[in-house]
Design a protein around this motif. Sequence first.
Motif, PDB file in Angstrom:
ATOM      1  N   SER A 247       0.829  -1.209   0.000  1.00  0.00           N
ATOM      2  CA  SER A 247       0.000   0.000   0.000  1.00  0.00           C
ATOM      3  C   SER A 247       0.862   1.257   0.000  1.00  0.00           C
ATOM      4  O   SER A 247       2.081   1.198   0.155  1.00  0.00           O
ATOM      5  N   ASN A 248       0.202   2.378  -0.165  1.00  0.00           N
ATOM      6  CA  ASN A 248       0.869   3.682  -0.121  1.00  0.00           C
ATOM      7  C   ASN A 248       0.854   4.210   1.315  1.00  0.00           C
ATOM      8  O   ASN A 248       0.386   5.319   1.579  1.00  0.00           O
TER       9      ASN A 248
ATOM     10  N   MET B 102       0.327   8.274   1.558  1.00  0.00           N
ATOM     11  CA  MET B 102      -1.071   8.571   1.888  1.00  0.00           C
ATOM     12  C   MET B 102      -1.441   8.160   3.301  1.00  0.00           C
ATOM     13  O   MET B 102      -2.207   8.848   3.968  1.00  0.00           O
TER      14      MET B 102
ATOM     15  N   LEU C 273       1.446  13.389  -6.790  1.00  0.00           N
ATOM     16  CA  LEU C 273       0.508  12.449  -7.410  1.00  0.00           C
ATOM     17  C   LEU C 273      -0.291  13.128  -8.520  1.00  0.00           C
ATOM     18  O   LEU C 273      -0.563  12.534  -9.567  1.00  0.00           O
TER      19      LEU C 273
ATOM     20  N   SER D 292      -6.979  -2.871  -8.008  1.00  0.00           N
ATOM     21  CA  SER D 292      -7.693  -1.975  -7.089  1.00  0.00           C
ATOM     22  C   SER D 292      -8.688  -2.740  -6.222  1.00  0.00           C
ATOM     23  O   SER D 292      -8.832  -2.454  -5.026  1.00  0.00           O
TER      24      SER D 292
ATOM     25  N   ALA E 265      -4.728   1.607   2.447  1.00  0.00           N
ATOM     26  CA  ALA E 265      -4.317   2.670   1.525  1.00  0.00           C
ATOM     27  C   ALA E 265      -4.185   2.114   0.103  1.00  0.00           C
ATOM     28  O   ALA E 265      -4.013   0.908  -0.089  1.00  0.00           O
ATOM     29  N   PRO E 266      -4.266   2.973  -0.907  1.00  0.00           N
ATOM     30  CA  PRO E 266      -4.188   2.509  -2.298  1.00  0.00           C
ATOM     31  C   PRO E 266      -2.813   1.988  -2.678  1.00  0.00           C
ATOM     32  O   PRO E 266      -1.888   1.971  -1.858  1.00  0.00           O
TER      33      PRO E 266
ATOM     34  N   SER F 178       2.945   4.214  -4.697  1.00  0.00           N
ATOM     35  CA  SER F 178       3.498   4.879  -5.876  1.00  0.00           C
ATOM     36  C   SER F 178       4.843   4.297  -6.290  1.00  0.00           C
ATOM     37  O   SER F 178       5.292   4.481  -7.425  1.00  0.00           O
TER      38      SER F 178
ATOM     39  N   CYS G 133      -2.773   5.544  -9.853  1.00  0.00           N
ATOM     40  CA  CYS G 133      -3.720   6.661  -9.880  1.00  0.00           C
ATOM     41  C   CYS G 133      -5.161   6.188  -9.754  1.00  0.00           C
ATOM     42  O   CYS G 133      -5.959   6.785  -9.022  1.00  0.00           O
TER      43      CYS G 133
ATOM     44  N   SER H  41      -6.335   3.413  -8.354  1.00  0.00           N
ATOM     45  CA  SER H  41      -6.605   2.938  -6.994  1.00  0.00           C
ATOM     46  C   SER H  41      -6.685   4.103  -6.009  1.00  0.00           C
ATOM     47  O   SER H  41      -7.465   4.064  -5.050  1.00  0.00           O
ATOM     48  N   THR H  42      -5.889   5.139  -6.244  1.00  0.00           N
ATOM     49  CA  THR H  42      -5.927   6.314  -5.360  1.00  0.00           C
ATOM     50  C   THR H  42      -7.258   7.038  -5.485  1.00  0.00           C
ATOM     51  O   THR H  42      -7.848   7.463  -4.479  1.00  0.00           O
TER      52      THR H  42
ATOM     53  N   SER I 109      -9.953   5.051  -3.788  1.00  0.00           N
ATOM     54  CA  SER I 109      -9.811   4.986  -2.330  1.00  0.00           C
ATOM     55  C   SER I 109     -10.630   6.051  -1.619  1.00  0.00           C
ATOM     56  O   SER I 109     -10.895   5.929  -0.421  1.00  0.00           O
TER      57      SER I 109
END
Length: 298
Positions: free
Chosen positions: A102-103, A107, A199, A221, A256-257, A260, A281, A283-284, A287
Motif C-alpha cells: 500500500s501507499n 497517503m 501524485l 484496485s 491505503a491505495p 506509488s 492513480c 486505486s488512489t 480509495s
Amino acid sequence: MEQASILLWQLVTMFLYVGVGWCLCRARLVTTQNNSALTNLLLYVILPCVVVKSFLRPATAQDTEHLLWSLLLSVLALAMAMGVSFLVFRKRPELNFGSAFSNAGFMGIPLITAVLGEGAVFYIAGFVALLNILQWTYGQAILGDAQAAKPLGIVKNPLVVAFVLGLLLYFLPVTLPELLTDAVGAVAACNAPVAMVILGVLLGNIPLKKMFLSKDAWAVSVVRLLLIPLLTVLLLKLFPTLPGEMKTAVLIAAAAPVGSNLAVYVQRQGGDAQAAAGIVCLSTILSIATMPLVLLIP
C-alpha cells in the motif's frame, strides 16, 4: 462514523492538492524532472521527519508495549497482504507487487495524522519501514531482479534510517533542542500537500481513458482496496484488547491505495511504467470511496 467522516473529508482535501498538481502539469509549469525533485524532497526529507517526529515522546512502559504490539500487527498485516496478492496474481509480477504494498507512507501517514493525530504515526512507523524493506527485497525479487535486494540498499533507505533514528531517540535519554523539534515538525507538516501535488503531476501525464479502461488496474484496485482491507479487519478482531487507535492506524495503512513505488520499481526493471502509474492513480481515486467504508465496518 466520525472517523470515517474525518477520513472522507481529508481524502477530499487531499484530492484538492492533487488537482493543483494536475493543473501545474497540464500547464507545463511542472515537468517530469521537476516532479522527480519533489519526490526526492518528500522521500529523503519530509517523510523521514514525519517518522522521527512520531518518536519524540517520553519512553513509557505502556508506549513501548504498544510499539511492540503495533510491530506485530504490521508484520501480520503485511504478510497477509503479500500472501493474498501472490495467490491472486501469481503469474503477473507487476500486479502482485501493486496489490501487496500500500501507499502507507505517502497517503497513510497524512491520513492517520488527520484522523487520529500526529502521535498515532508512532503506531505505523514500523509498518512503513517494513513495507519499504519488503518492496526493496521481496518486491524486486518477484519483478525479476533478485540481485537488486542488497543489504546496503536497505540500510540507505531514508524511511528505514528514520525509523532506526526514531527508535534511538525514543529509547535513549536524549532530548533534542526545542528549535530542532520545531523545525522537524514544520517540515513534517508539508507531508500531505507535497505528496498529493506529486501524485497530481503523475496523473496529469497519464491518459485518463487508458487508466479507467485498464482491466489490470481495476483488478489490482479490487484486491488492494477491498479484499485486503476486509481481511485486515478480520485479522485485527483477533486482538480485542489492543487500543482502538492502534488498530485503526494499522487498518488505514493497510487499506491505503497502491503504493506509488510500483511505477518506480517497474520502470527500474524495464517494464511499462506508465501502465503501473495508471494502476497507482486509479486505486488512489477509488480509495476516496473505499477507505471511509472500511472504517465503518464494526
